[in-house]
Design a protein around this motif. Structure first.
Motif, mmCIF file in Angstrom:
data_model
loop_
_atom_site.group_PDB
_atom_site.id
_atom_site.type_symbol
_atom_site.label_atom_id
_atom_site.label_comp_id
_atom_site.label_asym_id
_atom_site.label_seq_id
_atom_site.Cartn_x
_atom_site.Cartn_y
_atom_site.Cartn_z
ATOM 1 N N ARG A 112 0.829 -1.212 0.000
ATOM 2 C CA ARG A 112 0.000 0.000 0.000
ATOM 3 C C ARG A 112 0.861 1.259 0.000
ATOM 4 O O ARG A 112 0.517 2.246 -0.648
ATOM 5 C CB ARG A 112 -0.954 -0.034 1.191
ATOM 6 N N ARG A 116 0.672 4.028 -3.320
ATOM 7 C CA ARG A 116 -0.005 5.287 -3.014
ATOM 8 C C ARG A 116 0.747 6.482 -3.576
ATOM 9 O O ARG A 116 1.934 6.404 -3.899
ATOM 10 C CB ARG A 116 -0.176 5.451 -1.500
ATOM 11 N N GLY A 117 0.021 7.583 -3.682
ATOM 12 C CA GLY A 117 0.617 8.841 -4.117
ATOM 13 C C GLY A 117 0.078 9.982 -3.281
ATOM 14 O O GLY A 117 -0.534 9.773 -2.230
ATOM 15 N N TRP A 118 0.307 11.223 -3.759
ATOM 16 C CA TRP A 118 -0.214 12.386 -3.031
ATOM 17 C C TRP A 118 -1.736 12.397 -3.067
ATOM 18 O O TRP A 118 -2.404 12.793 -2.108
ATOM 19 C CB TRP A 118 0.339 13.675 -3.635
ATOM 20 N N ASN A 120 -5.064 9.801 -4.181
ATOM 21 C CA ASN A 120 -5.273 8.374 -4.380
ATOM 22 C C ASN A 120 -6.695 8.068 -4.840
ATOM 23 O O ASN A 120 -7.649 8.742 -4.432
ATOM 24 C CB ASN A 120 -4.977 7.614 -3.081
ATOM 25 N N GLY A 123 -7.150 3.689 -3.207
ATOM 26 C CA GLY A 123 -5.915 3.258 -2.564
ATOM 27 C C GLY A 123 -4.686 3.337 -3.430
ATOM 28 O O GLY A 123 -3.584 3.006 -2.971
ATOM 29 N N TYR A 124 -4.821 3.750 -4.706
ATOM 30 C CA TYR A 124 -3.700 3.797 -5.647
ATOM 31 C C TYR A 124 -3.428 5.230 -6.091
ATOM 32 O O TYR A 124 -4.354 6.043 -6.226
ATOM 33 C CB TYR A 124 -4.005 2.974 -6.905
ATOM 34 N N ASP A 125 -2.168 5.514 -6.376
ATOM 35 C CA ASP A 125 -1.821 6.708 -7.141
ATOM 36 C C ASP A 125 -2.501 6.577 -8.505
ATOM 37 O O ASP A 125 -2.309 5.571 -9.206
ATOM 38 C CB ASP A 125 -0.303 6.782 -7.302
#
Length: 526
Positions: A112, A116-118, A120, A123-125
């Protein structure tokens, strides 16, 4: 009598089956050895790679001895194995720790963080997610059950092992290494590392940005090969151990879902098979890459050229019965110290056949280790609902069989939407499909015919043999499918339709109401 044969290996979670198979798909000899599964705290699930190898050697020797065939008739060895396992090996091919299996969820936290990114989405960038979906046809499972998460878990929790790792191998890749000495992955075994561009199914290749996004050093991934490629010949010591010729070919083989689809004879687009083993799935070949991320269904690379394999996988099927057998009925403790067990599963069949459809109102949820499709939720757990003093052990057994079938019905609608057509039948394969009672239950619960292979437990081995014969240019997949033999066809009993419709409504309502409780109860440590 001079027909060539394939030594076909089917290594599942529960054990290793090895068969000697003719080009016509006839199994001349067959043997099985169990392999232990080690469940650890924190949702860990491991196996010992050497246990796999010793089970293979023992079954291969038994098969070859029983068949009494001259060594020169065995043209090739080809494996089908459980998927989504991870074995870190050094430059000599020696495992640096136990294999992390497809059930293991300890890498979820590391995964996770990686995806992830800034900002989401689910739950994903969003940029990473878009790249995975566009190139791979899917994305790393947030449950942590993929090799993508396993490798990150090793990187973060076992840094010395990670540093010493020459290659990360899947289960199939490891067996092929032991057979030939080559470090290779097949187009389907590499899939859930999520580092390959799968848009051209005949030219799967690593992608630089996906490798970077994985968080794993690129040089730790093995060379890629098609499933039908002859990757070498048996190592001398293996050939000597088995009494085979040293020029015996090794064909790359496939993950179990690819092999099962071939062994089931379901080669036409949309012709689906139902696999009933430790886990279960519905699979069907399709001509285009496609993904339904909401239902966790994807079309993935497989063994058949120019085809993808639609996969909708559920975590627990036959392991519900093995749990009942090993942890409840025959668990060795102060209450029972039984050494010799009867053929428990055949007894389960006889018992379940005597219990009326609907199990007297008892309902079973088969989510012993979370779920994948049509919902990915690692917090779900199994349970009996509406249990009363009127129920018996017999009722529980029938309810478990019905619960797995109801769970499968839950994913049939998204499967049909994915395929763009209604399923008119399913071909049942795997150990669970040997049960006549269970096949009838599936027909009744799903409301569609179930075709039972002549030898459903041998489907993966037959599929692996066909892959080998195609690789040796002695067969094509269309001809292989035409050889499929069936034992029976089970038609839905429409008297039970309304009953099972009501059961299914209650089943899905149970999930809807209980899912928040499972997430609260099982969040810690997940």
């Amino acid at each position: 009598m001079d027909e060539q044969l394939v030594l076909a290996v089917d290594l599942g979670t529960s054990g290793c089956k090895t068969a000697l198979v003719t080009r016509s798909g006839t199994v001349l000899a067959w043997a099985y050895r169990p392999v232990a599964l080690h469940l650890l705290e924190g949702a860990g699930a491991e196996q010992v790679p050497e246990d796999w190898w010793q089970a293979f050697l023992a079954t291969a020797r038994e098969v070859l001895d029983n068949a009494g065939m001259p060594a020169w008739r065995v043209a090739a060895v080809c494996c089908s194995t459980q998927g989504e396992g991870t074995i870190p090996v050094d430059r000599e091919g020696i495992p640096l720790m136990n294999a992390i299996t497809w059930m293991d969820m300890r890498g979820a936290a590391s995964l996770r963080k990686q995806v992830r990114g800034w900002v989401n989405v689910a739950g994903y960038d969003p940029l990473k997610l878009a790249r995975w979906l566009r190139l791979c046809g899917g994305a790393p499972a947030l449950s942590g059950k993929d090799p993508a998460a396993h490798m990150l878990f090793i990187r973060d929790m076992y840094p010395q092992v990670y540093q010493n790792t020459y290659k990360f191998l899947n289960v199939l890749d490891y067996l092929n290494l032991r057979l030939t000495g080559r470090f290779v992955a097949t187009h389907d075994s590499i899939l859930t590392s999520w580092v390959t561009d799968n848009r051209d199914v005949n030219r799967i290749r690593y992608d630089g940005k996906l490798l970077q996004a994985s968080g794993i050093d690129a040089e730790k991934f093995p060379e890629l090969v098609p499933c039908t490629e002859v990757i070498g010949v048996l190592r001398a010591e293996v050939a000597n151990e088995l009494g085979l010729q040293r020029n015996t070919a090794v064909v790359a083989g496939a993950i179990d879902n690819s092999a099962a689809a071939i062994g089931a004879g379901t080669l036409a687009d949309g012709d689906a098979h139902l696999y009933l083993g430790t886990s279960s799935w519905i699979g069907a070949h399709v001509s285009q890459k496609k993904t339904d991320i909401s239902a966790m269904i994807a079309a993935i690379p497989c063994a058949v050229p120019s085809k993808y394999l639609m996969m909708a996988m559920q975590t627990s099927a036959g392991n519900n019965l093995s749990f009942l057998k090993e942890k409840i009925l025959y668990h060795q403790d102060e209450l029972l110290r039984e050494e010799q067990l009867p053929d428990v599963y055949k007894i389960f069949d006889r018992i379940a056949a005597k219990v009326p459809a609907g199990s007297h109102g008892l309902l079973y949820a088969p989510w012993l280790y979370g779920e994948r499709c049509p919902v990915e939720d690692r917090s779900l757990r199994g349970g009996l609902f509406n249990l009363s003093l009127d129920h018996t052990r017999e009722t529980v057994i029938r309810a478990i069989l019905e619960g797995v079938a109801l769970n499968t019905r839950w994913m049939v609608d998204p499967v049909q939407r994915f395929l763009g057509r209604k399923l008119d039948h399913l071909t049942a394969v795997g150990g669970g499909a040997s049960s006549n009672v269970w096949c009838q239950i599936f027909a009744d619960v799903l409301g569609q015919p179930i075709r039972q292979l002549a030898e459903p437990m041998q489907a993966n081995a037959i599929g692996a043999a066909y892959i080998a014969f195609v690789g040796l240019r002695q067969l094509d997949f269309a001809s292989a499918a035409a050889q499929t033999r069936y034992r029976a066809s089970y038609q839905p009993n429409h008297v039970h339709r309304n009953l099972y419709d009501d059961c299914f409504g209650t089943f899905t309502e149970l999930h809807r109401r209980l899912a928040p409780l499972y997430q609260r109860l099982n969040h810690q440590g997940l």
